[in-house]
Design a protein around this motif. Structure first.
Motif, PDB file in Angstrom:
ATOM      1  N   HIS A 402      -4.007   1.719   9.604  1.00  0.00           N
ATOM      2  CA  HIS A 402      -4.956   1.330   8.561  1.00  0.00           C
ATOM      3  C   HIS A 402      -4.368   0.244   7.660  1.00  0.00           C
ATOM      4  CE1 HIS A 402      -7.913   1.722   5.308  1.00  0.00           C
ATOM      5  NE2 HIS A 402      -6.888   1.765   4.480  1.00  0.00           N
ATOM      6  N   HIS A 403      -3.158   0.464   7.175  1.00  0.00           N
ATOM      7  CA  HIS A 403      -2.554  -0.507   6.264  1.00  0.00           C
ATOM      8  C   HIS A 403      -2.228  -1.828   6.978  1.00  0.00           C
ATOM      9  CE1 HIS A 403      -2.490   2.158   2.895  1.00  0.00           C
ATOM     10  NE2 HIS A 403      -1.710   3.039   3.482  1.00  0.00           N
ATOM     11  N   ILE A 404      -1.801  -1.733   8.228  1.00  0.00           N
ATOM     12  CA  ILE A 404      -1.519  -2.950   8.996  1.00  0.00           C
ATOM     13  C   ILE A 404      -2.795  -3.772   9.174  1.00  0.00           C
ATOM     14  CG2 ILE A 404      -0.814  -3.828  11.260  1.00  0.00           C
ATOM     15  CD1 ILE A 404       1.016  -1.268  11.413  1.00  0.00           C
ATOM     16  N   GLY A 405      -3.867  -3.099   9.595  1.00  0.00           N
ATOM     17  CA  GLY A 405      -5.131  -3.806   9.793  1.00  0.00           C
ATOM     18  C   GLY A 405      -5.685  -4.382   8.508  1.00  0.00           C
ATOM     19  N   LEU A 409      -6.311  -8.295   8.233  1.00  0.00           N
ATOM     20  CA  LEU A 409      -7.741  -8.637   8.234  1.00  0.00           C
ATOM     21  C   LEU A 409      -8.250  -9.023   6.850  1.00  0.00           C
ATOM     22  CD1 LEU A 409     -10.392  -8.737   9.877  1.00  0.00           C
ATOM     23  CD2 LEU A 409     -10.738  -6.326   9.305  1.00  0.00           C
ATOM     24  N   ASN A 410      -7.803  -8.299   5.826  1.00  0.00           N
ATOM     25  CA  ASN A 410      -8.381  -8.478   4.497  1.00  0.00           C
ATOM     26  C   ASN A 410      -7.390  -8.959   3.451  1.00  0.00           C
ATOM     27  OD1 ASN A 410     -10.956  -7.523   5.353  1.00  0.00           O
ATOM     28  ND2 ASN A 410     -10.143  -5.426   5.275  1.00  0.00           N
ATOM     29  N   GLY A 411      -6.149  -9.170   3.852  1.00  0.00           N
ATOM     30  CA  GLY A 411      -5.134  -9.652   2.899  1.00  0.00           C
ATOM     31  C   GLY A 411      -4.771  -8.635   1.846  1.00  0.00           C
ATOM     32  N   SER A 412      -5.002  -7.333   2.149  1.00  0.00           N
ATOM     33  CA  SER A 412      -4.717  -6.283   1.171  1.00  0.00           C
ATOM     34  C   SER A 412      -3.258  -5.849   1.288  1.00  0.00           C
ATOM     35  CB  SER A 412      -5.619  -5.071   1.426  1.00  0.00           C
ATOM     36  OG  SER A 412      -6.977  -5.412   1.246  1.00  0.00           O
ATOM     37  N   LEU A 413      -2.536  -5.901   0.173  1.00  0.00           N
ATOM     38  CA  LEU A 413      -1.141  -5.482   0.184  1.00  0.00           C
ATOM     39  C   LEU A 413      -1.075  -3.957   0.253  1.00  0.00           C
ATOM     40  CD1 LEU A 413       0.503  -7.831  -2.471  1.00  0.00           C
ATOM     41  CD2 LEU A 413       0.012  -8.266  -0.051  1.00  0.00           C
ATOM     42  N   PRO A 414      -0.133  -3.411   0.998  1.00  0.00           N
ATOM     43  CA  PRO A 414      -0.036  -1.953   1.117  1.00  0.00           C
ATOM     44  C   PRO A 414       0.449  -1.356  -0.204  1.00  0.00           C
ATOM     45  CG  PRO A 414       1.855  -2.997   2.152  1.00  0.00           C
ATOM     46  CD  PRO A 414       0.911  -4.104   1.783  1.00  0.00           C
ATOM     47  N   PRO A 415       0.169  -0.076  -0.423  1.00  0.00           N
ATOM     48  CA  PRO A 415       0.671   0.578  -1.655  1.00  0.00           C
ATOM     49  C   PRO A 415       2.182   0.669  -1.607  1.00  0.00           C
ATOM     50  CG  PRO A 415      -0.276   2.186  -0.143  1.00  0.00           C
ATOM     51  CD  PRO A 415      -0.600   0.849   0.426  1.00  0.00           C
TER      52      PRO A 415
END
Length: 420
Positions: A402-405, A409-415
């Motif tokens: 989930h965090h990798i995708g 895909l969305n440029g979201s940094l992981p927690p």
């Protein structure tokens, strides 16, 4: 939890397990490893030793006390102590490779120092100069840190009831932990506990401190000899000098999270390597050909050859991802920013995801290609799958994807936390 409740819990744990082994105070200073090259060389030497008896230790659920003493006295438990404090300050690439080398021989032994390294890194990031000088000195001399992190009576694994409070002019620690990998072998037990403001801290406690009790009640079907059992703190008296802030290392960009996880990833990669090596050895020595084929040996079977080739490619891919994750983690360590820490976290998540998958595949193929005799208890080959499956549950790999995708895909940094 009241004093009486803790006593009842400890008594129940003792019924389920055994008292902790006696670990005497260290009397001999450990060897001091000088650089990355020496660390790899020493790990390879120890792996050859640890591979002997690994199946028997697993079968008997025997704690590797002598092996852990050999491990820490070799200097490998101090390789992440910074050079400024007298350590080798090895790269993350080297630390991951050392862990994988040891884990290929015996993954329980490979996992045991994970929390030791974690606490050393937390000390580097958040300890005072006085704390670093004192504790790094003890670690360089050979003292081992043990984990008292997770609890089983809370909503999630990162919720904590263990706490310390001032009472009658004393600072007292109370609580109970499970999954305490490394504590049975430790000279210093490190408790994760909350203060009166619910802020999380690390508390470094000498093993012989009154009120600290350890029980060997770890009964999992895999990673059997990690000694990941119960630790109880019953009015353990502590001082401010023993306390290091833990929340702070995740409130700003630091390499703490990916550092914790790359060691777990390396355990999985090591299991995959070990299972593949055992497959090749066992098939070459024992596998019989399928009766429909007119071949002399089992290792000539084209389907066996294909399967070994497939697993080899995947293991080598996991090796490459582990080294890449180490390089990105070194970058984040040298220059910790939101972007560099996120890149390291994602790279480590990638190798954890693939390594977990490959370890279980390699362990399954070992039995499949080895044939019916490979399931005999005397061989102990099932330990690779049991160890891979058990260790994979440390944190859910499904969330890695989930965090990798979300990152790509969305440029979201992981927690920022210790599980990503």
């Amino acid at each position: 939890m009241s004093h009486n409740d803790r006593r009842l819990h400890r008594e129940a744990a003792l019924v389920a397990g055994r008292p902790a082994p006696h670990i005497p105070p260290r009397r001999v200073e450990a060897h001091r490893i000088k650089d990355d090259g020496e660390a790899i060389a020493v790990a390879r030497e120890l792996a050859r030793e640890f591979a002997i008896g690994a199946a028997e230790r697993d079968r008997e659920r025997r704690l590797p006390i002598a092996e852990i003493e050999r491990f820490s006295q070799s200097g490998l438990w101090a390789i992440t102590v910074p050079k400024a404090y007298g350590g080798a300050g090895v790269s993350s690439v080297t630390l991951a490779e050392v862990t994988a080398i040891i884990s290929a021989a015996d993954s329980s032994i490979g996992q045991i120092p994970q929390n030791h390294y974690y606490m050393v890194e937390a000390l580097r990031l958040a300890g005072s100069e006085e704390q670093k000088a004192h504790l790094f000195g003890r670690i360089l001399d050979g003292d081992r840190l043990g984990n008292a992190f997770t609890e089983i009576s809370t909503k999630t694994p990162v919720d904590f009831k263990t706490s310390f409070r001032e009472r009658d002019g004393k600072l007292l620690l109370n609580g109970q932990k499970f999954y305490s990998t490394g504590s049975l072998f430790a000279h210093i037990v490190v408790a994760v506990a909350k203060d009166e403001h619910d802020r999380v801290h690390l508390v470094f406690i000498d093993r012989a401190t009154p009120g600290l009790d350890l029980v060997d009640d770890w009964s999992s079907f895999g990673q059997r000899s990690t000694g990941s059992g119960t630790v109880t703190f019953d009015d353990v008296e502590i001082t401010p000098f023993q306390i290091v802030d833990h929340d702070g290392v995740f409130e700003r960009p630091t390499p703490m999270g990916p550092f914790a996880q790359i060691i777990h990833s390396a355990v999985q990669v090591g299991i995959a390597r070990g299972a593949l090596a055992e497959t090749i050895s066992y098939v070459r020595a024992h596998a019989r050909p399928f009766f429909e084929l007119s071949i002399e040996y089992g290792y000539e079977d084209p389907h066996t050859i294909h399967a070994v080739g497939d697993v080899s490619i995947r293991v080598h891919a996991a090796d490459a991802l582990l080294a890449r994750a180490g390089r990105l983690l070194d970058t984040a360590t040298e220059n910790p920013t939101g972007d560099t820490v996120a890149a390291a976290s994602i790279a480590v998540a990638e190798v954890k995801a693939l390594g977990t998958e490959v370890a279980q595949l390699a362990a399954t193929k070992l039995i499949e290609l080895g044939g019916a005799r490979s399931t005999l208890e005397s061989h102990g080959l099932d330990r690779f799958w049991r160890n891979a499956r058990t260790h994979s549950l440390h944190d859910p790999v499904r969330w890695k994807y989930h965090h990798i995708g979300n990152y790509y895909l969305n440029g979201s940094l992981p927690p920022r936390h210790g599980a990503i």
